[in-house]
Design a protein around this motif. Structure first.
Motif, PDB file in Angstrom:
ATOM      1  N   GLU A 121       0.823  -1.200   0.000  1.00 27.09           N
ATOM      2  CA  GLU A 121       0.000   0.000   0.000  1.00 27.09           C
ATOM      3  C   GLU A 121       0.858   1.251   0.000  1.00 27.09           C
ATOM      4  O   GLU A 121       2.037   1.240   0.380  1.00 27.09           O
ATOM      5  CB  GLU A 121      -0.943   0.014   1.209  1.00 27.09           C
ATOM      6  CG  GLU A 121      -0.251  -0.003   2.565  1.00 27.09           C
ATOM      7  CD  GLU A 121      -1.264  -0.031   3.698  1.00 27.09           C
ATOM      8  OE1 GLU A 121      -2.352  -0.611   3.508  1.00 27.09           O
ATOM      9  OE2 GLU A 121      -0.967   0.544   4.752  1.00 27.09           O
ATOM     10  N   VAL A 122       0.235   2.348  -0.444  1.00 26.31           N
ATOM     11  CA  VAL A 122       0.881   3.651  -0.498  1.00 26.31           C
ATOM     12  C   VAL A 122      -0.186   4.708  -0.227  1.00 26.31           C
ATOM     13  O   VAL A 122      -1.370   4.496  -0.506  1.00 26.31           O
ATOM     14  CB  VAL A 122       1.544   3.870  -1.883  1.00 26.31           C
ATOM     15  CG1 VAL A 122       0.508   4.003  -2.978  1.00 26.31           C
ATOM     16  CG2 VAL A 122       2.469   5.080  -1.869  1.00 26.31           C
ATOM     17  N   VAL A 123       0.231   5.838   0.343  1.00 21.86           N
ATOM     18  CA  VAL A 123      -0.666   6.964   0.572  1.00 21.86           C
ATOM     19  C   VAL A 123      -0.435   7.984  -0.525  1.00 21.86           C
ATOM     20  O   VAL A 123       0.722   8.311  -0.852  1.00 21.86           O
ATOM     21  CB  VAL A 123      -0.422   7.601   1.953  1.00 21.86           C
ATOM     22  CG1 VAL A 123      -1.298   8.841   2.139  1.00 21.86           C
ATOM     23  CG2 VAL A 123      -0.697   6.594   3.055  1.00 21.86           C
ATOM     24  N   ALA A 124      -1.516   8.489  -1.139  1.00 24.25           N
ATOM     25  CA  ALA A 124      -1.401   9.436  -2.241  1.00 24.25           C
ATOM     26  C   ALA A 124      -2.480  10.499  -2.133  1.00 24.25           C
ATOM     27  O   ALA A 124      -3.488  10.334  -1.434  1.00 24.25           O
ATOM     28  CB  ALA A 124      -1.503   8.718  -3.587  1.00 24.25           C
ATOM     29  N   ARG A 125      -2.271  11.584  -2.825  1.00 26.89           N
ATOM     30  CA  ARG A 125      -3.253  12.658  -2.871  1.00 26.89           C
ATOM     31  C   ARG A 125      -4.521  12.144  -3.550  1.00 26.89           C
ATOM     32  O   ARG A 125      -4.471  11.460  -4.583  1.00 26.89           O
ATOM     33  CB  ARG A 125      -2.674  13.838  -3.665  1.00 26.89           C
ATOM     34  CG  ARG A 125      -3.573  15.063  -3.681  1.00 26.89           C
ATOM     35  CD  ARG A 125      -3.003  16.122  -4.611  1.00 26.89           C
ATOM     36  NE  ARG A 125      -3.861  17.302  -4.595  1.00 26.89           N
ATOM     37  CZ  ARG A 125      -3.555  18.436  -3.992  1.00 26.89           C
ATOM     38  NH1 ARG A 125      -2.382  18.555  -3.376  1.00 26.89           N
ATOM     39  NH2 ARG A 125      -4.387  19.459  -4.010  1.00 26.89           N
ATOM     40  N   GLN A 126      -5.683  12.471  -2.975  1.00 26.43           N
ATOM     41  CA  GLN A 126      -6.936  12.072  -3.594  1.00 26.43           C
ATOM     42  C   GLN A 126      -7.060  12.696  -4.979  1.00 26.43           C
ATOM     43  O   GLN A 126      -6.755  13.866  -5.179  1.00 26.43           O
ATOM     44  CB  GLN A 126      -8.119  12.522  -2.728  1.00 26.43           C
ATOM     45  CG  GLN A 126      -8.319  11.699  -1.476  1.00 26.43           C
ATOM     46  CD  GLN A 126      -9.581  12.098  -0.720  1.00 26.43           C
ATOM     47  OE1 GLN A 126     -10.532  12.603  -1.303  1.00 26.43           O
ATOM     48  NE2 GLN A 126      -9.577  11.888   0.585  1.00 26.43           N
ATOM     49  N   GLY A 127      -7.483  11.889  -5.943  1.00 25.42           N
ATOM     50  CA  GLY A 127      -7.649  12.367  -7.305  1.00 25.42           C
ATOM     51  C   GLY A 127      -6.389  12.341  -8.135  1.00 25.42           C
ATOM     52  O   GLY A 127      -6.412  12.710  -9.308  1.00 25.42           O
ATOM     53  N   PHE A 145      -8.851   1.423  -3.583  1.00 29.49           N
ATOM     54  CA  PHE A 145      -8.583   2.776  -3.114  1.00 29.49           C
ATOM     55  C   PHE A 145      -9.605   3.149  -2.048  1.00 29.49           C
ATOM     56  O   PHE A 145     -10.792   2.863  -2.198  1.00 29.49           O
ATOM     57  CB  PHE A 145      -8.651   3.774  -4.276  1.00 29.49           C
ATOM     58  CG  PHE A 145      -7.687   3.472  -5.394  1.00 29.49           C
ATOM     59  CD1 PHE A 145      -6.431   4.051  -5.414  1.00 29.49           C
ATOM     60  CD2 PHE A 145      -8.036   2.600  -6.417  1.00 29.49           C
ATOM     61  CE1 PHE A 145      -5.535   3.770  -6.441  1.00 29.49           C
ATOM     62  CE2 PHE A 145      -7.156   2.313  -7.455  1.00 29.49           C
ATOM     63  CZ  PHE A 145      -5.893   2.904  -7.452  1.00 29.49           C
ATOM     64  N   GLU A 146      -9.129   3.784  -0.981  1.00 25.71           N
ATOM     65  CA  GLU A 146     -10.036   4.222   0.072  1.00 25.71           C
ATOM     66  C   GLU A 146      -9.522   5.511   0.698  1.00 25.71           C
ATOM     67  O   GLU A 146      -8.342   5.860   0.583  1.00 25.71           O
ATOM     68  CB  GLU A 146     -10.185   3.147   1.156  1.00 25.71           C
ATOM     69  CG  GLU A 146      -8.909   2.841   1.913  1.00 25.71           C
ATOM     70  CD  GLU A 146      -9.124   1.761   2.973  1.00 25.71           C
ATOM     71  OE1 GLU A 146      -8.466   1.843   4.016  1.00 25.71           O
ATOM     72  OE2 GLU A 146      -9.948   0.851   2.735  1.00 25.71           O
ATOM     73  N   TYR A 147     -10.435   6.213   1.362  1.00 25.22           N
ATOM     74  CA  TYR A 147     -10.085   7.465   2.022  1.00 25.22           C
ATOM     75  C   TYR A 147      -9.042   7.220   3.103  1.00 25.22           C
ATOM     76  O   TYR A 147      -9.134   6.252   3.858  1.00 25.22           O
ATOM     77  CB  TYR A 147     -11.341   8.085   2.636  1.00 25.22           C
ATOM     78  CG  TYR A 147     -11.085   9.268   3.543  1.00 25.22           C
ATOM     79  CD1 TYR A 147     -10.737  10.503   3.009  1.00 25.22           C
ATOM     80  CD2 TYR A 147     -11.202   9.134   4.925  1.00 25.22           C
ATOM     81  CE1 TYR A 147     -10.509  11.590   3.842  1.00 25.22           C
ATOM     82  CE2 TYR A 147     -10.966  10.214   5.761  1.00 25.22           C
ATOM     83  CZ  TYR A 147     -10.627  11.444   5.213  1.00 25.22           C
ATOM     84  OH  TYR A 147     -10.397  12.510   6.039  1.00 25.22           O
ATOM     85  N   GLN A 148      -8.032   8.094   3.160  1.00 25.50           N
ATOM     86  CA  GLN A 148      -7.002   8.014   4.193  1.00 25.50           C
ATOM     87  C   GLN A 148      -7.364   8.974   5.309  1.00 25.50           C
ATOM     88  O   GLN A 148      -7.359  10.189   5.130  1.00 25.50           O
ATOM     89  CB  GLN A 148      -5.625   8.377   3.619  1.00 25.50           C
ATOM     90  CG  GLN A 148      -4.548   8.687   4.650  1.00 25.50           C
ATOM     91  CD  GLN A 148      -4.118   7.459   5.451  1.00 25.50           C
ATOM     92  OE1 GLN A 148      -4.407   6.336   5.065  1.00 25.50           O
ATOM     93  NE2 GLN A 148      -3.432   7.679   6.547  1.00 25.50           N
ATOM     94  N   GLY A 154      -6.055  23.407   8.659  1.00 22.08           N
ATOM     95  CA  GLY A 154      -6.261  23.384   7.220  1.00 22.08           C
ATOM     96  C   GLY A 154      -5.037  22.920   6.452  1.00 22.08           C
ATOM     97  O   GLY A 154      -4.970  23.043   5.233  1.00 22.08           O
ATOM     98  N   GLU A 155      -4.051  22.380   7.160  1.00 27.60           N
ATOM     99  CA  GLU A 155      -2.801  21.952   6.530  1.00 27.60           C
ATOM    100  C   GLU A 155      -2.993  20.653   5.761  1.00 27.60           C
ATOM    101  O   GLU A 155      -3.670  19.737   6.205  1.00 27.60           O
ATOM    102  CB  GLU A 155      -1.722  21.768   7.600  1.00 27.60           C
ATOM    103  CG  GLU A 155      -0.498  20.977   7.174  1.00 27.60           C
ATOM    104  CD  GLU A 155       0.330  21.647   6.083  1.00 27.60           C
ATOM    105  OE1 GLU A 155       1.248  20.991   5.571  1.00 27.60           O
ATOM    106  OE2 GLU A 155       0.054  22.809   5.747  1.00 27.60           O
ATOM    107  N   GLY A 156      -2.362  20.606   4.590  1.00 27.02           N
ATOM    108  CA  GLY A 156      -2.339  19.368   3.833  1.00 27.02           C
ATOM    109  C   GLY A 156      -3.450  19.280   2.806  1.00 27.02           C
ATOM    110  O   GLY A 156      -4.331  20.123   2.704  1.00 27.02           O
ATOM    111  N   ALA A 157      -3.380  18.226   2.008  1.00 31.31           N
ATOM    112  CA  ALA A 157      -4.365  17.936   0.979  1.00 31.31           C
ATOM    113  C   ALA A 157      -5.091  16.651   1.357  1.00 31.31           C
ATOM    114  O   ALA A 157      -4.560  15.830   2.104  1.00 31.31           O
ATOM    115  CB  ALA A 157      -3.670  17.775  -0.376  1.00 31.31           C
ATOM    116  N   PRO A 158      -6.334  16.439   0.864  1.00 30.31           N
ATOM    117  CA  PRO A 158      -7.025  15.179   1.137  1.00 30.31           C
ATOM    118  C   PRO A 158      -6.250  14.007   0.545  1.00 30.31           C
ATOM    119  O   PRO A 158      -5.745  14.088  -0.581  1.00 30.31           O
ATOM    120  CB  PRO A 158      -8.392  15.360   0.466  1.00 30.31           C
ATOM    121  CG  PRO A 158      -8.183  16.447  -0.545  1.00 30.31           C
ATOM    122  CD  PRO A 158      -7.137  17.350   0.031  1.00 30.31           C
ATOM    123  N   LEU A 159      -6.167  12.913   1.313  1.00 29.65           N
ATOM    124  CA  LEU A 159      -5.345  11.777   0.921  1.00 29.65           C
ATOM    125  C   LEU A 159      -6.178  10.512   0.756  1.00 29.65           C
ATOM    126  O   LEU A 159      -7.267  10.395   1.315  1.00 29.65           O
ATOM    127  CB  LEU A 159      -4.246  11.535   1.962  1.00 29.65           C
ATOM    128  CG  LEU A 159      -3.276  12.693   2.202  1.00 29.65           C
ATOM    129  CD1 LEU A 159      -2.352  12.374   3.382  1.00 29.65           C
ATOM    130  CD2 LEU A 159      -2.461  13.002   0.956  1.00 29.65           C
TER     131      LEU A 159
END
Length: 227
Positions: A34-40, A51-54, A69-74
């Motif tokens: 598995e890997v964590v990535a930016r949504q989209g 794929f699932e919400y992090q 508000g830091e960061g992007a949805p993952l």
């Protein structure tokens, strides 16, 4: 810590490991787990993947993310095969951490190994300037992929006092001492002319890696409305 600018590499050329360059603006992940990535950010994949919400990783991290508000949805990708990631055709820069940490602007995260540890921290002395100046630390051993608006430059922050626009600074050594430099007289000349120009100020620590990665702009701007 290893890093690479991908604008100088040919398509298909890659670094050791399972994060590789497909082209200067697309990341290829050889996924076996598995890997964590930016949504989209997924543009294509070959093989079997889910794929699932992090989530934020606990109530504490969740509250930090909500409040700052830091960061992007993952998202979290699991499976086996080739995963291709990109974001708005922006340039990609890779870091390989070896039991160490970097600080990044969370909005620039494209992907990272899921076993790496993350946290949100505030730049001391920044107050609520420039959106609050909260950033993400990523620590451990593994790959981190960042996307940048234009080809970035890696500054050696151990050579001289180093300053960078708060929106242009993408990542830096977590060993650096960081503060805020305010420039009143030059506010109309540098930054976005908001009445007070604010830069991050980096001071090196002896015996440590001291770098600052700066993108070629302050990030995409919203076109003026016609109504």
């Amino acid at each position: 810590m290893r890093s690479a600018f991908f604008g100088n590499l040919d398509a298909g050329q890659q670094l050791p490991g399972h994060f590789a360059l497909q082209n200067p603006r697309m990341l290829r992940v050889h996924l076996n787990g598995e890997v964590v990535a930016r949504q989209g950010a997924m543009v294509a994949f070959q093989g079997q993947m889910d794929f699932e919400y992090q989530g934020a990783g606990g109530i504490g991290k969740f509250m930090k993310k909500v409040l700052t508000g830091e960061g992007a949805p993952l998202m979290r990708a699991r499976g086996q095969g080739l995963l291709f990631l990109a974001h708005n055709a922006e340039d990609i820069h890779l870091f390989y951490l070896e039991n160490e940490a970097i600080t990044v602007n969370g909005a620039n995260i494209l992907a990272y190994d899921s076993h790496l540890q993350t946290d949100i921290r505030k730049v001391e002395g920044a107050g609520m300037m420039a959106g609050g100046l909260f950033n993400t630390t990523i620590a451990g051993t593994g790959w981190v992929a960042l996307h940048t608006h234009g080809t970035p430059v890696m500054l050696d922050a151990g050579r001289a006092p180093t300053f960078a626009d708060a929106q242009s600074a993408v990542a830096w050594s977590s060993t650096l001492q960081i503060g805020v430099n305010r420039t009143i007289k030059a506010a109309a000349l540098i930054g976005r002319g908001s009445g007070e120009a604010v830069q991050l100020a980096f001071q090196p620590t002896q015996g440590s890696s001291n770098f600052v990665l700066v993108q070629a702009s302050e990030g995409p701007t919203v076109p003026p409305h016609t109504h």
